[in-house]
Design a protein around this motif. Structure first.
Motif, PDB file in Angstrom:
ATOM      1  N   LYS A 178       0.812  -1.212   0.000  1.00 12.45           N
ATOM      2  CA  LYS A 178       0.000   0.000   0.000  1.00 12.45           C
ATOM      3  C   LYS A 178       0.847   1.264   0.000  1.00 12.45           C
ATOM      4  CE  LYS A 178      -0.624   0.382   5.036  1.00 12.45           C
ATOM      5  NZ  LYS A 178       0.020   1.699   5.181  1.00 12.45           N
ATOM      6  N   THR A 221      -5.617   0.962  -7.660  1.00 14.09           N
ATOM      7  CA  THR A 221      -6.631   1.193  -6.615  1.00 14.09           C
ATOM      8  C   THR A 221      -6.165   0.603  -5.288  1.00 14.09           C
ATOM      9  OG1 THR A 221      -7.795  -0.857  -7.205  1.00 14.09           O
ATOM     10  CG2 THR A 221      -8.547   1.180  -8.252  1.00 14.09           C
ATOM     11  N   ASN A 222      -6.656   1.160  -4.175  1.00 19.19           N
ATOM     12  CA  ASN A 222      -6.393   0.617  -2.844  1.00 19.19           C
ATOM     13  C   ASN A 222      -7.359  -0.515  -2.549  1.00 19.19           C
ATOM     14  OD1 ASN A 222      -4.272   2.453  -2.040  1.00 19.19           O
ATOM     15  ND2 ASN A 222      -5.857   4.032  -1.825  1.00 19.19           N
ATOM     16  N   ASP A 223      -6.843  -1.607  -1.999  1.00 22.05           N
ATOM     17  CA  ASP A 223      -7.698  -2.742  -1.655  1.00 22.05           C
ATOM     18  C   ASP A 223      -8.467  -2.459  -0.370  1.00 22.05           C
ATOM     19  OD1 ASP A 223      -6.760  -4.113  -3.861  1.00 22.05           O
ATOM     20  OD2 ASP A 223      -5.148  -5.100  -2.752  1.00 22.05           O
ATOM     21  N   SER A 224      -9.538  -3.210  -0.174  1.00 21.55           N
ATOM     22  CA  SER A 224     -10.407  -2.997   0.993  1.00 21.55           C
ATOM     23  C   SER A 224      -9.716  -3.330   2.315  1.00 21.55           C
ATOM     24  CB  SER A 224     -11.677  -3.845   0.849  1.00 21.55           C
ATOM     25  OG  SER A 224     -11.353  -5.216   0.725  1.00 21.55           O
ATOM     26  N   ASN A 225      -8.637  -4.133   2.255  1.00 19.81           N
ATOM     27  CA  ASN A 225      -7.928  -4.484   3.495  1.00 19.81           C
ATOM     28  C   ASN A 225      -6.985  -3.385   3.972  1.00 19.81           C
ATOM     29  OD1 ASN A 225      -5.741  -4.618   1.755  1.00 19.81           O
ATOM     30  ND2 ASN A 225      -5.645  -6.871   1.755  1.00 19.81           N
ATOM     31  N   ASN A 226      -6.842  -2.333   3.166  1.00 15.51           N
ATOM     32  CA  ASN A 226      -5.967  -1.196   3.497  1.00 15.51           C
ATOM     33  C   ASN A 226      -4.499  -1.593   3.672  1.00 15.51           C
ATOM     34  OD1 ASN A 226      -8.020   0.800   3.491  1.00 15.51           O
ATOM     35  ND2 ASN A 226      -8.667   0.137   5.551  1.00 15.51           N
ATOM     36  N   LYS A 241      -2.442  -2.800  -2.662  1.00 20.93           N
ATOM     37  CA  LYS A 241      -3.049  -2.151  -3.813  1.00 20.93           C
ATOM     38  C   LYS A 241      -3.219  -3.177  -4.932  1.00 20.93           C
ATOM     39  CE  LYS A 241      -0.854   2.369  -3.035  1.00 20.93           C
ATOM     40  NZ  LYS A 241       0.066   3.374  -3.617  1.00 20.93           N
ATOM     41  N   SER A 242      -4.100  -2.874  -5.853  1.00 22.77           N
ATOM     42  CA  SER A 242      -4.287  -3.680  -7.054  1.00 22.77           C
ATOM     43  C   SER A 242      -4.259  -2.748  -8.270  1.00 22.77           C
ATOM     44  CB  SER A 242      -5.609  -4.445  -7.015  1.00 22.77           C
ATOM     45  OG  SER A 242      -5.621  -5.368  -5.950  1.00 22.77           O
TER      46      SER A 242
END
Length: 282
Positions: free
Chosen positions: A214, A246-251, A254-255
């Motif tokens: 991230k 984009t930032n992943d939901s787990n913080n 990134k993807s």
């Protein structure tokens, strides 16, 4: 009981009439007293016949000329068709030769970029049924020194990896295949990531990139290459360029999406790198 045909053949009638006309013509010149009535009779009979024969003769001549013209035009048309077909064939071969020459130029450039590795060229001889070269067969096998897990490059970057070898051919899985995972990194920052194949996403010209830290300082358009920690892929081989980060939901990660540098819709010739890392799962 067999029926008797009493009809006189038309050719006999024509011969008879012709004979009578000739006799009358001879008589008209042989006997002066007989001349006038005979000449009149001859003129009455022969003149229309002569006109008819002249018309028939001209008609036949014209028909023959028309037939000769038609035959000539038909032959010329066939010749033109053949010339057009030959030109189309030559043009197709020329386009094919140009495409192959362009691919060879790219491979030559690529071979120079990875000149530290021993490579062997191979031609693709078959592929899977999809629109993409996700898995395909090359015309080199164990007799040519090909082994499983050898890296395959072409068209400017990483194509895939050899996953099955036979005596005279081998099978290659490309990086866009759903079962493909490549340990990769960003060329500018060395941040690690995983490039995963997706035939569904390839319909939009991209594949997946995930497991990016991230805090990685990455940007749209950054170059992604094979990682130095990969167990199957040699380091530093260009894969493509990143987009839609984009930032992943787990913080925590990134993807992104990646546009491969290789055109997986139009492959023909590839290079096999004969040096390889130890076999293992990524």
């Amino acid at each position: 009981m067999k029926k008797v045909n009493n009809e006189i053949p038309i050719k006999y009638i024509i011969f008879t009439l012709t004979g009578i006309c000739l006799v009358m013509i001879i008589c008209s010149f042989a006997f002066n007293g007989f001349a006038s009535p005979v000449k009149n009779a001859v003129s009455f009979v022969v003149s229309p016949a002569t006109k008819g024969m002249n018309k028939l003769g001209f008609y036949m001549i014209n028909k023959k000329e028309d037939y000769e013209k038609f035959k000539s035009i038909k032959e010329e048309n066939e010749s033109l068709k053949k010339q057009i077909a030959d030109m189309q064939n030559d043009n197709a071969l020329s386009v094919q030769d140009q495409n192959e020459l362009e691919q060879l130029r790219k491979l030559y450039k690529l071979d120079n970029e990875y000149m530290d590795y021993e490579t062997v060229g191979a031609r693709i001889i078959s592929k899977d049924t999809s629109n993409w070269y996700s898995t395909f067969t090359i015309d080199k096998g164990s007799d040519d020194g090909i082994e499983e897990n050898m890296n395959v490059i072409g068209d400017g970057g990483l194509v895939g990896i050899v996953y099955e070898v036979q005596k005279n051919y081998s099978l290659v899985r490309s990086i866009i295949d759903d079962e493909s995972n490549v340990s990769a990194q960003f060329a500018q920052t060395s941040d690690k990531c995983i490039v995963k194949g997706s035939l569904k996403l390839m319909n939009d010209g991209v594949i997946q990139v995930f497991n990016i830290n991230k805090d990685a300082q990455i940007n749209e358009g950054d170059m992604i290459v094979t990682s130095n920690i990969s167990s199957r892929f040699l380091p530093g081989i260009l894969i493509g360029y990143v987009k839609d980060i984009t930032n992943d939901s787990n913080n925590l990660t990134k993807s992104a999406l990646l546009t491969p540098v290789v055109d997986f819709a139009h492959l023909d010739i590839v290079l096999i790198i004969k040096e390889q890392k130890n076999t293992g799962e990524e």
